[in-house]
Design a protein around this motif. Structure first.
Motif, short mmCIF file in Angstrom:
data_model
loop_
_atom_site.label_atom_id
_atom_site.label_comp_id
_atom_site.label_asym_id
_atom_site.label_seq_id
_atom_site.Cartn_x
_atom_site.Cartn_y
_atom_site.Cartn_z
N PRO A 265 0.78 -1.42 -0.04
CA PRO A 265 -0.07 -0.02 -0.16
C PRO A 265 0.93 1.18 0.12
O PRO A 265 1.76 1.45 0.79
CB PRO A 265 -0.86 -0.20 1.44
CG PRO A 265 0.04 -0.96 2.20
CD PRO A 265 0.71 -1.95 1.12
N ALA A 266 0.56 2.09 -1.00
CA ALA A 266 1.38 3.48 -1.25
C ALA A 266 0.74 4.53 -0.09
O ALA A 266 -0.50 4.90 -0.45
CB ALA A 266 1.54 3.71 -2.52
N GLY A 267 1.28 4.77 0.82
CA GLY A 267 0.67 5.82 1.64
C GLY A 267 1.37 6.02 2.99
O GLY A 267 2.68 5.21 3.40
N LEU A 268 0.89 6.86 3.83
CA LEU A 268 1.48 7.06 5.06
C LEU A 268 1.05 6.11 6.12
O LEU A 268 -0.03 5.32 5.73
CB LEU A 268 1.09 8.43 5.52
CG LEU A 268 1.49 9.67 4.98
CD1 LEU A 268 0.92 11.11 5.59
CD2 LEU A 268 3.08 9.76 4.92
N PRO A 269 1.73 5.74 7.23
CA PRO A 269 1.24 4.79 7.95
C PRO A 269 -0.11 5.00 8.60
O PRO A 269 -0.40 6.22 9.08
CB PRO A 269 2.44 4.91 9.28
CG PRO A 269 3.65 5.56 8.75
CD PRO A 269 2.89 6.48 7.84
N ILE A 369 9.83 7.09 -1.51
CA ILE A 369 10.34 5.97 -2.12
C ILE A 369 9.39 4.89 -2.21
O ILE A 369 8.73 4.07 -3.32
CB ILE A 369 11.67 5.22 -1.78
CG1 ILE A 369 12.65 6.19 -1.94
CG2 ILE A 369 11.96 4.09 -2.13
CD1 ILE A 369 14.25 5.73 -1.04
N LEU A 370 8.44 4.83 -1.19
CA LEU A 370 7.52 3.91 -0.96
C LEU A 370 6.29 4.17 -2.00
O LEU A 370 5.74 3.38 -2.57
CB LEU A 370 6.95 3.76 0.35
CG LEU A 370 5.61 2.98 0.61
CD1 LEU A 370 6.07 1.61 0.46
CD2 LEU A 370 5.18 3.25 2.12
N LEU A 372 6.71 5.55 -4.98
CA LEU A 372 7.16 5.16 -6.19
C LEU A 372 7.15 3.74 -6.44
O LEU A 372 7.00 3.13 -7.62
CB LEU A 372 8.43 5.93 -6.22
CG LEU A 372 8.70 7.40 -6.27
CD1 LEU A 372 10.05 7.85 -6.63
CD2 LEU A 372 7.81 7.97 -7.49
N VAL A 373 7.70 3.01 -5.39
CA VAL A 373 8.11 1.61 -5.66
C VAL A 373 7.06 0.51 -5.19
O VAL A 373 7.19 -0.79 -5.32
CB VAL A 373 9.38 1.12 -5.26
CG1 VAL A 373 10.53 2.21 -5.71
CG2 VAL A 373 9.63 1.23 -3.58
N ALA A 374 5.95 1.00 -4.40
CA ALA A 374 4.83 0.06 -3.90
C ALA A 374 4.32 -0.85 -4.54
O ALA A 374 4.09 -2.03 -4.58
CB ALA A 374 4.03 1.13 -2.99
N PRO A 375 3.90 -0.46 -5.83
CA PRO A 375 3.43 -1.30 -6.93
C PRO A 375 4.33 -2.39 -7.40
O PRO A 375 3.92 -3.53 -7.94
CB PRO A 375 3.05 -0.40 -8.26
CG PRO A 375 2.83 0.96 -7.36
CD PRO A 375 3.91 1.14 -6.60
N LEU A 376 5.69 -2.49 -7.39
CA LEU A 376 6.41 -3.09 -7.92
C LEU A 376 6.73 -4.33 -7.01
O LEU A 376 7.34 -5.49 -7.39
CB LEU A 376 7.91 -2.55 -8.12
CG LEU A 376 8.12 -1.24 -8.92
CD1 LEU A 376 9.33 -0.84 -9.00
CD2 LEU A 376 7.79 -1.67 -10.50
N ALA A 377 6.18 -4.20 -5.61
CA ALA A 377 6.27 -5.30 -4.93
C ALA A 377 5.47 -6.32 -5.36
O ALA A 377 5.61 -7.77 -4.91
CB ALA A 377 5.87 -4.97 -3.50
#
Length: 881
Positions: A265-269, A369-370, A372-377
């Motif tokens: 998930p891309a976003g703040l905690p 960075i999260l 930008l790269v979260a979907p790549l996981a």
């Protein structure tokens, strides 16, 4: 609220007012410690901190995903743990370079602690992890506020190494199913995982195994070939590309079995709430305590390690507060328990970070960075994660220290293996077993402090103590150094050691304890010291202390233990402890002592004030007194004793004559630095007055001259007066003929195996030590006599005994007439002193033409007649050091 002084903003800008504000509000330093380093922040520091923060963000991303996987949490929770907690720990801790966040050891403890109560990855599992995190932070904060930082010191480095190695093996074991693609239920114990692996070895998925193996190899190569690039990212990229290629070529995930982590998930905690139910608190309290100790040990150890390079002072309690607040606040921001990370902290320092702002920047960069790269996981295979975690596990095992520990300390090695194996069996109990065993080992060692025999070395007033091995010790005093404190656990060991001293040597009634290493004494220790002091006083000795700390002495005084020990039983660092104790010793033992290790032992007075060695020279002022005078003065100088000078006047003679005789001796003695005492006697018979003077002075050696006999035709070769003085004098007598001098070449001892020759041997040993000349022991046997063999063995044994005392001695067996044989041997060997034994008085008079008479009369050398019964008092006096 009068204690809280809130100044205006303008006032705060003034440096003096700012310092006054901080001084008046000490709590600010504890809860806002960043005020201590705010003066370091400037444009250059922010630039360096930004670079270091970006580097740290790149490194933490793959690690956070991996550590969350270890903890049984969704991957994003590892990233959340590297955001808010990291910022809080940086701002409220004391280290400028420590980077907090998820770590391997804590992740494995989290998984092992919560997985028995909830399925990993489920909402219930996450809630319990957050509760565990909250309690961990609470415990850490309480310890910091209570100044309990010293408790961390009881977790030994050995336990941490063993626990970390065990945790590494558990991490690797937990990833066996993902690496080889075999079904093993989550939470399976270590030994069952090994069993399942061999049971299902035929079901290994080759596609999954290839991805894991290639990822592992890529990580190893990246770490070696491109060390500046994060090897985990490189391995992830290689593993993801390979998995995608295999899926594409062989028909997708259903055909290959290669599963992926899934998109992050891309976003703040997100905000979160721990489970505060009674059951959750009860089940997580003990694991939270374990994580508290482990996390604080990691954080403080890493902070101190980096501080030695950055020359920063670390406050352990403040670090506790920072770690506690980070976990408490983090539990409300979806973060699980965090602590200091050694590799990320090291990279932070190496990247040029100057202030904790670098850690703050790293958290913000991580968010970017999260995004930008979260979907790549979604393309990251679990097999690749398993390969990366294998690398992580391997790096956790400290092979260097384990090998060094095996070579240096078997007890430490045992603690390490108990901790490691205990961790594999039960992670929570494993670390407790290690801590308990290390504490038991510590208590065992501290309860048996070394009691080392020592001897004083150096000049009085500047003495120190060195190990007594190979050194002579005082027969009446034992000096020991105690390496440890005297508390209830060590009392029995110390008491046994002190009692063993007089059991081994009953003469050693006095003990001096070199006590600089005794840091404290408790009531049990003080009672033991008082009891030992009373016991030694009953024996006739005492118990004394050198360099005992003032705090310990004050404790003994407050407890009234000094009544038994005595106020005079303590000596400070520059005091002459040996000189003070000397005057309490037994003078009879000192009189016959061979060691004489104290400077006072070489003085003229015994502990009772009497003279040590009474050396007397009898003179008549004639030319025949010149040679014995020179020998007596030289001998007094060599042995460091006072010389008694005796002369006899007839009743009607002028005393000026006696004073003239004494004056010439005094003048010569003064030139040599020898003290003299005079005894002028009036009488008509020197054969009566000389022995009487020697007996009155309690002399041990009388030096006289020898006149040749008036009747040349008589059988006697020694004059009648000299013969009678030799017979009547109760001490040893040295007869020096005219023209003789102090011996410098060799001492010849007549030996026949009788007690008289033993006395002669002992005197010769002392004189040889005083003058540094060799000794020849000679025995005269009759050819074919049955006693020849026995005498040969006895003289060889006597020579060996002298050699053991450092005297160059040889044994010779002669035949023929005793006097002639000894005179010939003296001429052959160049001997310039002959020592013979003789019993005193009665039937043992010096008979005319006896071997002793002939040797004295015919010899041009001094001859010493050793008397049985007086020998021990001279023969045990050593030369001056």
């Amino acid at each position: 609220m009068s204690w809280l002084k809130i100044p205006r903003i303008g006032d705060l800008m003034a440096k003096d007012r700012f310092g006054e504000f901080l001084a008046c509000n000490l709590w600010v330093y504890q809860f806002l410690p960043f005020l201590k380093w705010q003066h370091l922040v400037n444009r250059n520091s922010l630039k360096q901190d930004g670079i270091a923060g970006f580097t740290g963000a790149l490194i933490v991303l793959p690690q956070a995903v991996a550590f969350a996987t270890i903890a049984g949490l969704p991957p994003e929770y590892g990233i959340y743990a590297a955001m808010v907690p990291t910022i809080i720990a940086a701002l409220f801790g004391s280290s400028w370079h420590l980077v907090s966040g998820p770590t391997t050891a804590i992740s494995i403890v989290v998984f092992a602690s919560v997985s028995p109560y909830a399925e990993p990855g489920t909402p219930q599992f996450i809630e319990m992890v957050l509760t565990l995190t909250f309690l961990t932070g609470l415990f850490q904060l309480i310890m910091g506020l209570a100044k309990m930082g010293a408790l961390i010191n009881f977790i030994s480095h050995t336990v941490v190494i063993g626990f970390t190695a065990g945790a590494a093996i558990l991490i690797a074991a937990s990833q066996v199913k993902n690496f080889f693609g075999i079904p093993i239920p989550r939470g399976t114990p270590f030994f069952q995982i090994i069993e399942q692996f061999f049971v299902q070895i035929v079901h290994i998925n080759p596609y999954v195994t290839v991805v894991g193996a290639i990822t592992l190899a890529a990580g190893l190569l990246a770490r070696r070939l491109i060390p500046k690039f994060p090897y985990m990212i490189a391995a992830m990229i290689v593993g993801s590309v390979l998995a995608a290629a295999l899926n594409a070529y062989f028909g997708g995930e259903a055909a290959t079995g290669i599963k992926t982590v899934g998109a992050l998930p891309a976003g703040l905690p997100p905000l979160s709430l721990p489970d505060f139910s009674a059951g959750a608190l009860r089940e997580t309290a003990m694991p939270a305590l374990i994580i508290t100790m482990l996390a604080l040990t990691e954080a403080v150890s890493i902070s101190r390690a980096i501080a030695t390079r950055s020359e920063q002072r670390i406050e352990g309690n403040q670090e506790f507060v920072g770690q506690g607040l980070s976990n408490i606040i983090g539990s409300f921001f979806s973060a699980y328990a965090s602590s200091g990370s050694f590799n990320r902290s090291g990279v932070n320092y190496e990247a040029g970070a100057r202030t904790p702002m670098a850690t703050v920047f790293a958290s913000f960069f991580l968010i970017v960075i999260l995004l930008l790269v979260a979907p790549l996981a979604a393309y990251l295979p679990t097999a690749a994660m398993a390969g990366i975690l294998f690398l992580v596990a391997w790096g956790l095992i400290d092979f260097h220290h384990i090998k060094a520990m095996w070579a240096t300390s078997k007890p430490e090695t045992a603690i390490l293996w108990v901790t490691l194996i205990g961790t594999l069996i039960n992670l929570e109990k494993g670390i407790f077993m290690g801590v308990l065993l290390s504490l038991i080992m510590y208590l065992y060692r501290s309860s048996r402090p070394e009691v080392e025999p020592v001897v004083p070395v150096g000049e009085p007033g500047n003495q120190h103590f060195e190990n007594a091995k190979g050194r002579p010790e005082c027969p009446q005093v034992r000096f020991v150094r105690v390496h440890g404190s005297l508390y209830f656990g060590a009392v029995d060991h110390i008491q046994r050691a002190l009692q063993q001293i007089d059991e081994d040597n009953p003469q050693q009634k006095t003990v001096v304890v070199a006590a600089p290493a005794i840091s404290f004494v408790d009531v049990a220790g003080a009672e033991m010291l008082a009891q030992e002091a009373r016991r030694r006083r009953r024996l006739g000795g005492g118990l004394y202390f050198w360099r005992l700390k003032d705090s310990v002495r004050q404790f003994l005084r407050q407890g009234e233990y000094l009544k038994d020990i005595g106020e005079g039983g303590f000596f400070p660092v520059r005091s002459n402890v040996a000189g003070a104790i000397y005057w309490t010793l037994d003078p009879d033992v000192c009189r016959t002592c061979k060691t004489r290790i104290f400077q006072e032992c070489h003085g003229d007075a015994l502990p009772d004030g009497n003279r040590r060695l009474r050396l007397m020279f009898a003179t008549d002022g004639s030319e025949y007194s010149e040679a014995p005078r020179g020998i007596a003065l030289e001998l007094a100088k060599r042995m460091g004793v006072t010389l008694d000078v005796m002369t006899m006047l007839k009743p009607d003679a002028d005393e000026a004559t006696a004073k003239e005789r004494i004056g010439s001796v005094r003048q010569a003695a003064q030139a040599l630095g020898v003290k003299c005492e005079c005894d002028i006697r009036k009488g008509t018979d020197p054969t009566r007055e000389v022995p009487a003077a020697a007996q009155a002075a309690d002399s041990h050696l009388l030096v006289i001259g020898r006149r040749p006999p008036k009747d040349k035709s008589a059988d006697r070769m020694v004059g009648a007066h000299a013969a009678k003085i030799i017979d009547e004098t109760p001490c040893n007598v040295l007869i020096a003929p005219k023209g003789s001098a102090m011996w410098h070449q060799r001492i010849l001892v007549g030996f026949d195996g009788n007690p008289t020759s033993v006395a002669a041997t002992e005197i010769a040993t002392t004189l040889a030590k005083a003058t540094g000349v060799p000794v020849t022991l000679a025995t005269v046997v009759k050819e074919g006599s049955p006693s020849a063999k026995v005498l040969t063995e006895l003289v060889e044994e006597a020579a060996e005994s002298m050699r053991l005392e450092g005297v160059a001695a040889e044994a010779r067996v002669l035949t023929g007439a005793p006097a002639d044989a000894l005179i010939a041997l003296a001429n052959e060997t160049g001997a310039d002193l002959i020592v013979l034994g003789k019993r005193h008085g009665g039937l043992y008079r010096l008979l005319p033409n006896s071997p002793t008479d002939r040797l004295i009369g015919a010899s041009q050398w001094p001859v010493l007649i050793a008397k049985v019964g007086r020998t021990d008092r001279l023969g045990l006096v050593k030369e001056r050091a």
